[in-house]
Design an enzyme around this catalytic site. Structure first.
Site, PDB file in Angstrom:
ATOM      1  N   LYS A   1      43.049  48.955  46.876  1.00 23.42           N
ATOM      2  CA  LYS A   1      43.140  47.598  46.310  1.00 23.42           C
ATOM      3  C   LYS A   1      44.449  46.934  46.724  1.00 23.42           C
ATOM      4  O   LYS A   1      44.489  45.768  47.081  1.00 23.42           O
ATOM      5  CB  LYS A   1      43.150  47.696  44.776  1.00 23.42           C
ATOM      6  CG  LYS A   1      41.812  47.637  44.106  1.00 23.42           C
ATOM      7  CD  LYS A   1      42.056  47.364  42.635  1.00 23.42           C
ATOM      8  CE  LYS A   1      40.894  47.717  41.764  1.00 23.42           C
ATOM      9  NZ  LYS A   1      41.218  47.653  40.341  1.00 23.42           N
TER      10      LYS A   1
ATOM     11  N   GLU B   1      33.871  58.229  38.820  1.00 22.09           N
ATOM     12  CA  GLU B   1      35.208  57.675  38.600  1.00 22.09           C
ATOM     13  C   GLU B   1      35.926  58.409  37.463  1.00 22.09           C
ATOM     14  O   GLU B   1      37.147  58.490  37.443  1.00 22.09           O
ATOM     15  CB  GLU B   1      35.087  56.176  38.279  1.00 22.09           C
ATOM     16  CG  GLU B   1      36.104  55.335  39.028  1.00 22.09           C
ATOM     17  CD  GLU B   1      35.834  53.846  38.900  1.00 22.09           C
ATOM     18  OE1 GLU B   1      35.789  53.185  39.938  1.00 22.09           O
ATOM     19  OE2 GLU B   1      35.681  53.337  37.769  1.00 22.09           O
TER      20      GLU B   1
ATOM     21  N   HIS C   1       9.627  62.139  48.642  1.00 19.87           N
ATOM     22  CA  HIS C   1       9.226  61.936  50.033  1.00 19.87           C
ATOM     23  C   HIS C   1      10.417  61.590  50.918  1.00 19.87           C
ATOM     24  O   HIS C   1      10.239  61.127  52.035  1.00 19.87           O
ATOM     25  CB  HIS C   1       8.147  60.850  50.103  1.00 19.87           C
ATOM     26  CG  HIS C   1       6.928  61.231  49.318  1.00 19.87           C
ATOM     27  ND1 HIS C   1       5.849  61.863  49.881  1.00 19.87           N
ATOM     28  CD2 HIS C   1       6.658  61.116  47.988  1.00 19.87           C
ATOM     29  CE1 HIS C   1       4.938  62.097  48.943  1.00 19.87           C
ATOM     30  NE2 HIS C   1       5.413  61.664  47.785  1.00 19.87           N
TER      31      HIS C   1
HETATM   32  O1  PA5 Z   1      35.611  51.600  35.264  1.00 16.61           O
HETATM   33  C1  PA5 Z   1      36.480  50.841  35.642  1.00 16.61           C
HETATM   34  O2  PA5 Z   1      37.515  50.651  34.988  1.00 16.61           O
HETATM   35  C2  PA5 Z   1      36.345  50.069  36.939  1.00 16.61           C
HETATM   36  O3  PA5 Z   1      35.212  50.419  37.649  1.00 16.61           O
HETATM   37  C3  PA5 Z   1      36.289  48.570  36.643  1.00 16.61           C
HETATM   38  O4  PA5 Z   1      35.202  48.305  35.820  1.00 16.61           O
HETATM   39  C4  PA5 Z   1      36.201  47.744  37.930  1.00 16.61           C
HETATM   40  O5  PA5 Z   1      37.248  48.075  38.810  1.00 16.61           O
HETATM   41  C5  PA5 Z   1      36.255  46.253  37.603  1.00 16.61           C
HETATM   42  O6  PA5 Z   1      37.431  45.957  36.899  1.00 16.61           O
HETATM   43  P1  PA5 Z   1      37.620  44.570  36.162  1.00 16.61           P
HETATM   44  O7  PA5 Z   1      36.718  44.554  34.984  1.00 16.61           O
HETATM   45  O8  PA5 Z   1      39.058  44.543  35.761  1.00 16.61           O
HETATM   46  O9  PA5 Z   1      37.266  43.501  37.143  1.00 16.61           O
END
Ligand code: PA5
Length: 464
Positions: free
Chosen positions: A433, A290, A319
């Protein structure tokens, strides 16, 4: 606390010039790595990025430890509701400090189970709820935005389950971890008197494991979060050193960056030879993917950067994956994660069976075997021109885990600077989203529903 990084098998002398880094390349790019460090330190000192400061927030750790002491023994299950960066850190810590599921030992009020509801698969959520006793469960809902659909929906189910069984007392059994000023999780928490812990605004989800996001679950399952912070603080000091030999995070970032952009290693396999580090591999997968998968540089040029992280477990995946790693496309860089001391040697009985394929193992240990398997795999990959490196932790305890998580976060941040991208955003996950919000009827997202419907119409016109 000791963590070692061995980069020898990333070098041209070991895997050849086409796949390994030459001394000239390393020397040429070292000044850029140092600039990346200085650039990131400036942004961090200016308050833009907060994860380097987390290990020094001792007041927060004290508040969490006091809360954990206050509620201790009143529950045998801690139920986390969160997803992505709001869940994976807790899993990495639980797996690292208490061993992988399902071999953690017998759960009790003194040794509570951690249940992490990080998916909206109805059969998973239903089965998890079925397995918990509301009177002995402490719920921790975690969402930085306070509005993530998966977290909110699961939380509504868990909250309703708690309220049906406990009535007005349910609020006392729920804690929330969220932003101070943002999102409606804070609103419901205030309305229903949950205990609330805050995530600093300048700390993103995947960099938040040393904020209450990871510290609260860790403290509630009995981990010593002071040691976790201490290990991370020690690592932070070395991550700011302007010296490639002394700064593992910077050296790893530079070498991984060069292997990727100069030698075409577009995949990184995180390869722990330790079940305790298996959760960390999944946490790292999110962090690396990410943070570094980005369409544009900071200056707006199209880049589509990204090195696909893969998690493999040694020796198990020898394996299942190593055939591909040895003979498939040479597009991967392997990061072995080794542990020196497993806490138990795993002695193999000395008694002999008279069978050749059994008796050479008599009197040896599983520690010796897993170590031999790891170094043999590294040697075999190297012989085949496949670049690899090894991080070695003396052991997996609070101090080492805190330090290792912090090291990997710094490495990711430095790699982002080398690529000139913003490693702290995640715009790429937004469109999907928004379509979901539109489909689920959230006000303000009607246009996304229309876009989704147009997409469906287009699909229907495609003839097979
Ligand atoms: O790294 C990030 O920002 C995302 O992976 C969030 O952690 C994830 O989308 C969850 O977001 P939130 O904490 O607002 O529920």
């Amino acid at each position: 606390m000791r963590i070692h990084f061995d980069d020898t098998n990333l070098r041209a002398e070991m895997v050849g010039d086409a796949h390994g880094l030459t001394g000239a390349e390393i020397r040429e790019f070292t000044p850029r790595a140092l600039d990346a460090l200085r650039g990131f330190r400036k942004l961090s000192e200016d308050g833009l990025y907060g994860f380097p400061h987390l290990p020094f927030q001792t007041a927060v750790a004290k508040e969490i430890a006091a809360y954990a002491a206050e509620v201790r023994k009143s529950y045998d299950t801690v139920c986390i509701v969160g997803i992505g960066g709001s869940a994976l850190g807790a899993w990495a810590l639980d797996c690292g400090l208490r061993g992988p599921h399902p071999v953690q030992g017998e759960f009790s009020a003194a040794f509570p189970r951690l249940v992490i509801l990080d998916n909206v698969d109805p059969s998973f959520v239903g089965a998890a709820i079925e397995s918990m006793n509301p009177k002995k469960t402490l719920v921790v809902v975690i969402a930085k935005s306070g509005s993530t659909a998966e977290t909110v929906s699961t939380f509504l189910i868990v909250r309703d389950w708690m309220r049906r069984k406990l009535g007005d007392k349910a609020g006392r059994r729920i804690a929330a971890v969220t932003s101070r000023e943002r999102g409606e999780l804070a609103v419901i928490a205030a309305r229903e008197n949950y205990r609330v812990f805050h995530i600093p605004d300048n700390v993103g989800g995947r960099f938040s494991v040393l904020s209450p996001v990871g510290l609260l679950p860790a403290a509630l399952i009995g981990a010593d979060i002071r040691k976790l912070m201490k290990g991370a603080a020690e690592m932070t000091h070395s991550c700011w050193r302007e010296n490639l030999d002394a700064n593992i995070a910077l050296r790893a970032a530079l070498f991984h960056y060069l292997a990727w952009v100069k030698k075409g290693k577009t995949v990184q396999v995180a390869f722990p030879y330790s079940n305790r580090l298996w959760g960390t591999a999944f946490w790292f997968r999110q962090l690396w993917a990410e943070s570094l998968g980005k369409a544009r540089t900071r200056s707006g040029e199209e880049i589509h950067s990204g090195q696909t992280p893969v998690a493999a477990l040694g020796a198990t995946d020898q394996h299942s994956q190593v055939q591909l790693y040895m003979e498939g496309p040479n597009d991967k860089l392997f990061s072995f994660w080794a542990v020196k001391n497993f806490g138990a040697a795993g002695h193999i009985p000395r008694s002999r069976t008279g069978l050749e394929s059994f008796d050479y193992l008599a009197g040896r240990s599983l520690t010796e075997l897993i170590t031999a398997e790891r170094v043999s795999t590294a040697a075999a990959l190297t012989e085949n021109g496949r670049p690899n490196c090894t991080f070695t932790l003396d052991r997996v305890d609070e101090a080492h885990l805190g330090a290792f998580l912090q090291l990997l976060e710094f490495e990711t941040a430095f790699a982002g600077e080398l690529l000139n991208i913003d490693a702290f955003t995640q715009d790429g996950v937004e469109l999907g989203k928004r379509f979901t919000f539109g489909l689920m009827g959230r006000a303000g997202y009607e246009t996304y529903r229309e876009r989704y419907e147009n997409y469906q119409k287009k699909r229907q016109k495609v003839t097979v």
